[in-house]
Motif scaffolding. Structure first.
Motif, short mmCIF file in Angstrom:
data_model
loop_
_atom_site.label_atom_id
_atom_site.label_comp_id
_atom_site.label_asym_id
_atom_site.label_seq_id
_atom_site.Cartn_x
_atom_site.Cartn_y
_atom_site.Cartn_z
N GLU A 126 0.36 -1.39 0.15
CA GLU A 126 0.15 -0.38 0.01
C GLU A 126 0.93 1.21 -0.75
OE1 GLU A 126 -3.21 0.04 3.36
OE2 GLU A 126 -3.88 -1.55 2.02
N LYS A 127 1.65 1.28 0.70
CA LYS A 127 2.61 2.54 0.71
C LYS A 127 3.24 2.57 -0.93
CE LYS A 127 4.41 2.61 5.47
NZ LYS A 127 5.74 3.01 6.73
N VAL A 128 3.73 1.09 -1.42
CA VAL A 128 5.00 1.97 -2.04
C VAL A 128 3.78 2.23 -3.64
CG1 VAL A 128 5.52 0.63 -4.51
CG2 VAL A 128 6.21 -0.37 -1.88
N THR A 129 2.59 1.80 -2.85
CA THR A 129 1.63 1.72 -4.57
C THR A 129 1.23 3.30 -4.84
OG1 THR A 129 -0.61 1.48 -2.92
CG2 THR A 129 0.33 -0.45 -4.86
N ALA A 130 0.91 4.11 -2.81
CA ALA A 130 0.92 5.19 -3.04
C ALA A 130 1.75 6.27 -2.88
CB ALA A 130 0.77 5.81 -1.10
N LEU A 131 2.69 5.62 -3.27
CA LEU A 131 3.97 6.71 -3.48
C LEU A 131 4.11 7.09 -5.36
CD1 LEU A 131 6.62 5.55 -1.86
CD2 LEU A 131 6.58 7.72 -1.48
N GLN A 132 3.35 6.24 -6.38
CA GLN A 132 2.59 6.16 -7.67
C GLN A 132 4.18 6.75 -7.95
OE1 GLN A 132 0.78 10.08 -7.44
NE2 GLN A 132 -1.56 8.69 -7.97
N PRO A 133 4.98 5.33 -7.91
CA PRO A 133 5.78 4.94 -8.72
C PRO A 133 5.79 4.72 -10.21
CG PRO A 133 5.53 2.71 -7.06
CD PRO A 133 4.57 3.94 -7.11
N ASP A 134 7.28 5.23 -10.86
CA ASP A 134 7.37 5.01 -12.44
C ASP A 134 7.95 3.51 -12.45
OD1 ASP A 134 5.63 8.10 -13.37
OD2 ASP A 134 7.67 8.38 -12.82
N LEU A 135 8.81 3.34 -11.86
CA LEU A 135 9.37 2.50 -11.59
C LEU A 135 9.81 1.84 -10.42
CD1 LEU A 135 11.41 0.22 -13.07
CD2 LEU A 135 13.72 2.01 -13.32
#
Length: 335
Positions: free
Chosen positions: A135-144
């Motif tokens: 959830e934390k990763v997706t919340a950061l909206q990473p391109d990669l």
């Protein structure tokens, strides 16, 4: 120390690996040497997979990355980027160090709990430790997302299921680490920064190989976590050989050794990693084994501590890890 606890401690330092992650972390698929032919255009270089890239001459300046770009990672998965990533999340300390070393640190928006280098990494949002907080990763909206094949297996599957770009690696040799850095440089449009890091690492290796070429090859045990060593098929075993030593570990991968077998192997040098607290648990363990008093390394006080993070993280500082091993094994050559 049970297997799970040993893995957790190793991961603390390698965050690894790193290695640290002991077998899990370092028991992954090997990456293959990649390079890029001189005659190909920059656009053609990008379209090749990492398994097909060919090394460019040192004199040639890397060009800018051409997007869209498709590359295959060490898990055999192809990812396509439409533009240079502006928001990067790293799931292992080695990936964090690479991003900063090649000049992409400003784009890193999330790192794992064990990313402690460079200092700037400590101020970046954390996305979990050995277990990634999806959830934390997706919340950061990473391109990669940069990950380790073995260390982050479950997270990789979950993140890819969410249609996020994950580039996963697991290099098994020093040169494969260099190629990994160059490939990440292409992904992030930081090819010059990656080339600079790669050149320095290659020079360190060449200098050490030259110095130890005619030296004796003493028998060496590497104990990177209490009771654990590394055998064939892993980058640390190769580092030991490059540093001018002969590994007494005859097993494969990362494993818990048999103390009696080490006595029979009688290493001339024992190299052990620094630890996250004092006293060093590895050295304490060595001194607590009465049978080891007959080992040459113990009798001759050839017990040498080396910094764990550079030795166990498959990133730019692996060159420092190689240097520390070479100095531990051949101090007379590195005054």
């Amino acid at each position: 120390m049970n297997k799970q606890h040993a893995q957790h401690q190793i991961w603390r330092k390698l965050g690894l690996l790193s290695i640290v992650m002991v077998l899990l972390l370092l028991a992954a698929c090997g990456s293959k040497d990649n390079s890029t032919t001189n005659d190909e255009s920059n656009a053609q270089q990008q379209e090749q997979t990492t398994e097909q890239t060919t090394e460019q001459p040192a004199a040639e300046q890397p060009g800018a990355t051409v997007y869209p770009l498709t590359l295959k990672d060490d898990s055999g998965t192809e990812i396509t980027l439409d533009k240079a990533p502006a928001r990067i999340v790293t799931l292992a300390p080695s990936e964090t160090e690479i991003a900063f070393a090649i000049g992409a640190g400003d784009s890193v928006v999330g790192v794992d709990e064990y990313s402690n280098y460079p200092e700037q990494a400590n101020a970046i949002d954390k996305v979990g430790d050995t277990t990634t907080n999806i959830e934390k990763v997706t919340a950061l909206q990473p391109d990669l997302i940069l990950a380790s094949v073995t260390m982050n297996t479950q997270a990789i599957e979950q993140l890819r299921a969410l249609k996020l770009n994950v580039y996963a690696t697991e290099p098994k040799t020093y040169d494969a680490v260099i190629e990994k850095i160059k490939n990440i440089g292409v992904l992030l449009d930081k090819q010059q920064g990656a080339a600079d890091v790669a050149d320095r690492m290659s020079q360190v290796k060449a200098d050490i190989e030259s110095k130890v070429a005619s030296a004796d090859k003493p028998s060496v045990l590497v104990e990177f976590s209490p009771g654990w060593t590394v055998g064939k098929g892993e980058f640390m075993d190769e580092l030991l050989t490059l540093a001018g030593g002969t590994n007494v570990a005859q097993g494969n991968g990362w494993y818990e050794f048999d103390s009696e077998q080490i006595v029979k192997s009688n290493p001339q040098v024992i190299v052990y990693s620094s630890w996250y607290e004092e006293p060093n648990a590895i050295l304490e363990g060595i001194n607590a084994r009465p049978a080891w008093k007959v080992i040459d390394a113990v009798k001759n006080n050839r017990l040498v501590e080396v910094p764990q993070d550079p030795l166990s993280r498959v990133g730019p500082r692996l060159a420092e890890g190689l240097q520390s091993l070479a100095k531990a094994i051949h101090p007379e050559l590195f005054q």
